[in-house]
Structures are given as structure tokens and as C-alpha cells.
Design a protein around this motif. Structure first.
Motif, mmCIF file in Angstrom:
data_model
loop_
_atom_site.group_PDB
_atom_site.id
_atom_site.type_symbol
_atom_site.label_atom_id
_atom_site.label_comp_id
_atom_site.label_asym_id
_atom_site.label_seq_id
_atom_site.Cartn_x
_atom_site.Cartn_y
_atom_site.Cartn_z
ATOM 1 N N VAL A 124 -91.106 11.340 -30.176
ATOM 2 C CA VAL A 124 -89.852 12.096 -30.269
ATOM 3 C C VAL A 124 -89.502 12.740 -28.933
ATOM 4 C CG1 VAL A 124 -88.744 14.101 -31.337
ATOM 5 C CG2 VAL A 124 -90.079 12.519 -32.749
ATOM 6 N N LEU A 125 -90.497 13.339 -28.245
ATOM 7 C CA LEU A 125 -90.254 13.984 -26.953
ATOM 8 C C LEU A 125 -89.732 12.985 -25.927
ATOM 9 C CD1 LEU A 125 -93.298 16.419 -26.569
ATOM 10 C CD2 LEU A 125 -90.895 17.028 -26.796
ATOM 11 N N TYR A 126 -90.329 11.798 -25.883
ATOM 12 C CA TYR A 126 -89.899 10.820 -24.886
ATOM 13 C C TYR A 126 -88.565 10.186 -25.242
ATOM 14 C CZ TYR A 126 -93.929 11.023 -21.841
ATOM 15 O OH TYR A 126 -94.857 11.441 -20.918
ATOM 16 N N VAL A 127 -88.273 10.054 -26.528
ATOM 17 C CA VAL A 127 -86.933 9.585 -26.929
ATOM 18 C C VAL A 127 -85.877 10.587 -26.478
ATOM 19 C CG1 VAL A 127 -85.423 9.189 -28.917
ATOM 20 C CG2 VAL A 127 -87.691 8.145 -28.863
ATOM 21 N N LEU A 128 -86.171 11.886 -26.693
ATOM 22 C CA LEU A 128 -85.242 12.935 -26.247
ATOM 23 C C LEU A 128 -85.104 12.935 -24.726
ATOM 24 C CD1 LEU A 128 -86.291 15.895 -28.583
ATOM 25 C CD2 LEU A 128 -84.209 14.523 -28.727
ATOM 26 N N LEU A 129 -86.225 12.739 -24.022
ATOM 27 C CA LEU A 129 -86.190 12.716 -22.557
ATOM 28 C C LEU A 129 -85.335 11.564 -22.042
ATOM 29 C CD1 LEU A 129 -87.229 13.757 -19.809
ATOM 30 C CD2 LEU A 129 -89.228 12.279 -20.101
ATOM 31 N N LEU A 130 -85.550 10.373 -22.593
ATOM 32 C CA LEU A 130 -84.771 9.200 -22.158
ATOM 33 C C LEU A 130 -83.299 9.341 -22.530
ATOM 34 C CD1 LEU A 130 -87.200 6.251 -22.957
ATOM 35 C CD2 LEU A 130 -86.385 6.950 -20.705
ATOM 36 N N SER A 131 -83.049 9.874 -23.734
ATOM 37 C CA SER A 131 -81.652 10.078 -24.164
ATOM 38 C C SER A 131 -80.946 11.060 -23.232
ATOM 39 C CB SER A 131 -81.615 10.606 -25.599
ATOM 40 O OG SER A 131 -82.244 9.708 -26.492
ATOM 41 N N GLY A 132 -81.656 12.150 -22.890
ATOM 42 C CA GLY A 132 -81.077 13.133 -21.974
ATOM 43 C C GLY A 132 -80.838 12.543 -20.597
ATOM 44 N N LEU A 133 -81.754 11.671 -20.145
ATOM 45 C CA LEU A 133 -81.603 11.035 -18.835
ATOM 46 C C LEU A 133 -80.392 10.107 -18.815
ATOM 47 C CD1 LEU A 133 -82.863 10.601 -16.011
ATOM 48 C CD2 LEU A 133 -84.210 8.740 -16.993
ATOM 49 N N VAL A 134 -80.251 9.277 -19.848
ATOM 50 C CA VAL A 134 -79.115 8.349 -19.924
ATOM 51 C C VAL A 134 -77.803 9.124 -20.031
ATOM 52 C CG1 VAL A 134 -78.010 6.572 -21.330
ATOM 53 C CG2 VAL A 134 -80.483 6.490 -20.941
ATOM 54 N N PHE A 135 -77.794 10.175 -20.873
ATOM 55 C CA PHE A 135 -76.575 10.995 -21.043
ATOM 56 C C PHE A 135 -76.175 11.642 -19.715
ATOM 57 C CE2 PHE A 135 -74.448 15.010 -22.085
ATOM 58 C CZ PHE A 135 -73.430 14.542 -22.897
ATOM 59 N N SER A 136 -77.178 12.139 -18.982
ATOM 60 C CA SER A 136 -76.894 12.786 -17.692
ATOM 61 C C SER A 136 -76.364 11.785 -16.677
ATOM 62 C CB SER A 136 -78.163 13.444 -17.142
ATOM 63 O OG SER A 136 -78.634 14.449 -18.024
ATOM 64 N N LEU A 137 -76.943 10.564 -16.680
ATOM 65 C CA LEU A 137 -76.484 9.544 -15.739
ATOM 66 C C LEU A 137 -75.026 9.180 -15.977
ATOM 67 C CD1 LEU A 137 -79.543 7.103 -15.605
ATOM 68 C CD2 LEU A 137 -78.690 8.539 -13.763
ATOM 69 N N ILE A 138 -74.660 9.102 -17.243
ATOM 70 C CA ILE A 138 -73.296 8.686 -17.576
ATOM 71 C C ILE A 138 -72.296 9.808 -17.325
ATOM 72 C CG2 ILE A 138 -71.776 7.953 -19.458
ATOM 73 C CD1 ILE A 138 -74.213 6.538 -20.688
ATOM 74 N N ASN A 139 -72.661 11.025 -17.703
ATOM 75 C CA ASN A 139 -71.696 12.115 -17.707
ATOM 76 C C ASN A 139 -71.771 13.055 -16.504
ATOM 77 O OD1 ASN A 139 -70.363 12.016 -20.589
ATOM 78 N ND2 ASN A 139 -72.534 11.659 -20.919
ATOM 79 N N TYR A 140 -72.954 13.263 -15.950
ATOM 80 C CA TYR A 140 -73.110 14.329 -14.958
ATOM 81 C C TYR A 140 -73.433 13.861 -13.545
ATOM 82 C CZ TYR A 140 -73.093 17.468 -18.964
ATOM 83 O OH TYR A 140 -72.730 18.155 -20.088
ATOM 84 N N VAL A 141 -74.027 12.678 -13.397
ATOM 85 C CA VAL A 141 -74.378 12.223 -12.043
ATOM 86 C C VAL A 141 -73.144 12.064 -11.143
ATOM 87 C CG1 VAL A 141 -75.310 10.291 -10.710
ATOM 88 C CG2 VAL A 141 -76.598 11.212 -12.634
ATOM 89 N N PRO A 142 -72.049 11.443 -11.633
ATOM 90 C CA PRO A 142 -70.857 11.377 -10.772
ATOM 91 C C PRO A 142 -70.354 12.763 -10.369
ATOM 92 C CG PRO A 142 -70.655 9.869 -12.627
ATOM 93 C CD PRO A 142 -71.851 10.719 -12.906
ATOM 94 N N LYS A 143 -70.402 13.700 -11.324
ATOM 95 C CA LYS A 143 -69.977 15.067 -11.026
ATOM 96 C C LYS A 143 -70.906 15.706 -9.997
ATOM 97 C CE LYS A 143 -68.743 17.574 -14.534
ATOM 98 N NZ LYS A 143 -68.789 18.444 -15.741
ATOM 99 N N LEU A 144 -72.218 15.459 -10.145
ATOM 100 C CA LEU A 144 -73.189 16.009 -9.203
ATOM 101 C C LEU A 144 -72.945 15.478 -7.792
ATOM 102 C CD1 LEU A 144 -75.833 17.513 -8.488
ATOM 103 C CD2 LEU A 144 -77.075 15.451 -9.192
ATOM 104 N N VAL A 145 -72.735 14.162 -7.666
ATOM 105 C CA VAL A 145 -72.502 13.559 -6.355
ATOM 106 C C VAL A 145 -71.255 14.151 -5.703
ATOM 107 C CG1 VAL A 145 -71.928 11.411 -5.164
ATOM 108 C CG2 VAL A 145 -73.689 11.422 -6.940
#
Length: 335
Positions: free
Chosen positions: A71-92
Motif C-alpha cells: 500500500v505504501l509503495y502504491v501510494l508513493l508511485l501514485s503520488g510520483l505520477v500525479f506530481s509529474l503530470i500536474n506539478y513538474v511543469p509548474k515547478l520548472v
């Protein structure tokens, strides 16, 4: 020949030889140091989370550590994918804007004597060069994503089969390299109990500092909050010096949007947060661990940064604490 055999059979000599072999191995694997350090950090943190959650849930109903781990690693991967899609462009975009903003402050002529003095000091310190290097480091997201993916996979399978890994590794105890296993076991315990615990404390303090600092900056109306969150968190992992380094871009942005008054308010906020950390949070988290004098802290940071770069700023203090533990230096705090 008998003398040499007796000499190398001594525990102290074996211990020194083991440390030299480890140092040689790490030097030969220096190109993989990012992967190795991240692997240890992620595995240690996720293992601790798994233990705490499993122990907490077991009070109410039986739960398997394997299920918690998945469960922890599913949440970690989900959070990573969500961040890549939604927040990485904003961060850059925010990092690029923040870099351009601070660069403009350092290169444009200032009509205020205080601003001119600050800009001249930062120019002498070659801050723009270091700031540019840090930005380039952050921008190499593709390379870091590859490393992070390997780290997550390796740490997941280790925690999933931790008992089997330990049992298999113990087979080396009675092999022809049994002395290496015994030294590895000894230093492994020391490393986990000192280096790992100090890193854990640094992570907790970094989260605490980041939350309070970003809330304060949000109240003051600062832009680039997402980029500043990442910056403050990473720099909070550097003891003492991280607070000073993080204030430079924050102070420049504050001066540009609110003048000297906002800078002074921001300084006051950071002093209050640092005071809460120093007098309330640190004593509870560090417990009996040594509270290093500031002189030692800066000396360790200078040398560790010289030899290990950015990683040295983060792991320099934990490595020093590990060496104190190995050398049996009394680490109790003096009042």
C-alpha cells in the motif's frame, strides 16, 4: 609468516581493513553514489513507516507488513505520477522565473544603498554561479527520474523479502569470508543506529521547517511558492547553513515585492521558526545524541561539500555521528 597471520587476525586490524575495503569499493562506485544514497534513504524511511503503521494498526486488528508495504509503495508511485503530470511543469516554470528574478536583482543597477551592498556581497561570493548550478541540478529531471525509479523498485523488493534477504545473507557467516560478514554486521548496526537515525531527524526537521516557512511566505504574499517549498525542504536537510542559504533567494524575492520592510518581517519569521526548532523540536528528536558545536558543524560541512559535493552537505553530519559511534566517543549532551 606467523607474525603476519597473528597481526591480521587481530580484531582492530580486521576492522581497519574492512573500512579500507569499503572506502575503495565506494570510490570505485562513485558514479553510482546518487543511486546508493537514495536507495538507503528511501529504504530506511519506508521501512520505518511500514514498522510504525503496522504496529499502530495491529492494536486494532492483525495486519501483514507485506500488505502495508504494498500500500505504501502504491501510494508513493501514485503520488510520483500525479506530481509529474500536474506539478513538474509548474515547478520548472517557477524555478526558471525565480532564477531570472534573482539574476535580474544581482545584475541590474540598484537605487538603494542597502540593495547595492547586498548585491555586491553576493557577487563577491559568486552566488549567481552557485545558484545557476543548483538550478541546473534541479532541471536534470530525466536523469533523476531514472534513478528514482530504480531506487523505488529495489527498496520495494528488499522490504517485501526482507526476512529472506537477511536469512540468505547470514549464510556468509560460516563461509570462507565469514570475518567480512561479521564486520559488515557490526558496522551495519552502527550505521543504521547512528547515520540512519540522524538522517531521520533531519527529515523530520526539514518537514517542520518547510511547512511553517511556506505558510509564513504565503501569508506575506510571496510568489513561486511551489518552487520555494522544494528549495526550503532540500536546504533544510543541511544543518544550520541551510537556513542561511535558503534566505538569500527568499530575501531577494521579498525585497523585490515588498521592499526592506518585507525582508525584515521575513527575517523575524525565520528567526522564530529556527528558535522553535532549536529549543523545542531538536531536544525532543535528538534525545541523547550529541548536539555539535556550531564550529564543528561548519567545519564538517565545508570538508564534506568539498569531497562529496551537494550530497556532502546533507550526509556530512550523519557520517560524522557514525564515526563518533564507531570510535565509542561519549555522545551524551552536556548541560
Amino acid at each position: 609468516m606467523v607474525f603476519l597471520r597473528e597481526f591480521f587476525a587481530q580484531p582492530v586490524v580486521k576492522r581497519i581493513l574492512f573500512l579500507l575495503l569499503v572506502a575503495l569499493l565506494l570510490f570505485s562506485l562513485r558514479s553510482m553514489i546518487n543511486l546508493l544514497l537514495l536507495l538507503f534513504l528511501v529504504t530506511f524511511v519506508m521501512g520505518r513507516l511500514e514498522g510504525v503503521i503496522t504496529k499502530g494498526l495491529s492494536r486494532f486488528f492483525p495486519v501483514s507488513p507485506i500488505v502495508v508495504n504494498i500500500v505504501l509503495y502504491v501510494l508513493l508511485l501514485s503520488g510520483l505520477v500525479f506530481s509529474l503530470i500536474n506539478y513538474v511543469p509548474k515547478l520548472v516554470n517557477q524555478v526558471a522565473d525565480m532564477y531570472n528574478s534573482t539574476t535580474h536583482f544581482l545584475t541590474a543597477p540598484q537605487n538603494n544603498e542597502t540593495a547595492q551592498t547586498v548585491a555586491a556581497m553576493l557577487e563577491k561570493l559568486d552566488f549567481q554561479k552557485y545558484w545557476g548550478s543548483a538550478v541546473n541540478y534541479i532541471m536534470k529531471l530525466g536523469k533523476w527520474l531514472e534513478i528514482i525509479l530504480f531506487v523505488i523498485i529495489l527498496s520495494f523488493f528488499y522490504l517485501l523479502q526482507r526476512n529472506k534477504v537477511v536469512k540468505f545473507t547470514m549464510k556468509f557467516r560460516d563461509s570462507k569470508i565469514g570475518w567480512l560478514y561479521k564486520e559488515f554486521e557490526y558496522f551495519g548496526r552502527k550505521f543504521t543506529s547512528s547515520f540512519g537515525k540522524v538522517i531521520e531527524v533531519q527529515l523530520l526537521i526539514a518537514v517542520f521547517n518547510t511547512i511553517l516557512t511556506i505558510v509564513g511566505l504565503w501569508i506575506f504574499g510571496f510568489p513561486y511558492l511551489f518552487a520555494l517549498t522544494i528549495m526550503v525542504f532540500l536546504l533544510s536537510l543541511i544543518p544550520v547553513a541551510g537556513v542561511m542559504i535558503s534566505f538569500i533567494p527568499i530575501g531577494i524575492i521579498g525585497y523585490q515585492i515588498g521592499g526592506l520592510t518585507l525582508v525584515l518581517w521575513t527575517v523575524g519569521m525565520i528567526i522564530v521558526i529556527h528558535g522553535i526548532e532549536t529549543y523545542i523540536l531538536n531536544p525532543k528528536l535528538y534525545a541523547q545524541k550529541t548536539k555539535l558545536p556550531m564550529f564543528y558543524t561548519f567545519i564538517i560541512l565545508i570538508f564534506s561539500q568539498h569531497f562529496m559535493g551537494i550530497w556532502g552537505l546533507i550526509i556530512g553530519i550523519p557520517i560524522f555521528m557514525f564515526l563518533l559511534d564507531v570510535l565509542d566517543v561519549d555522545q551524551s549532551s552536556e548541560n
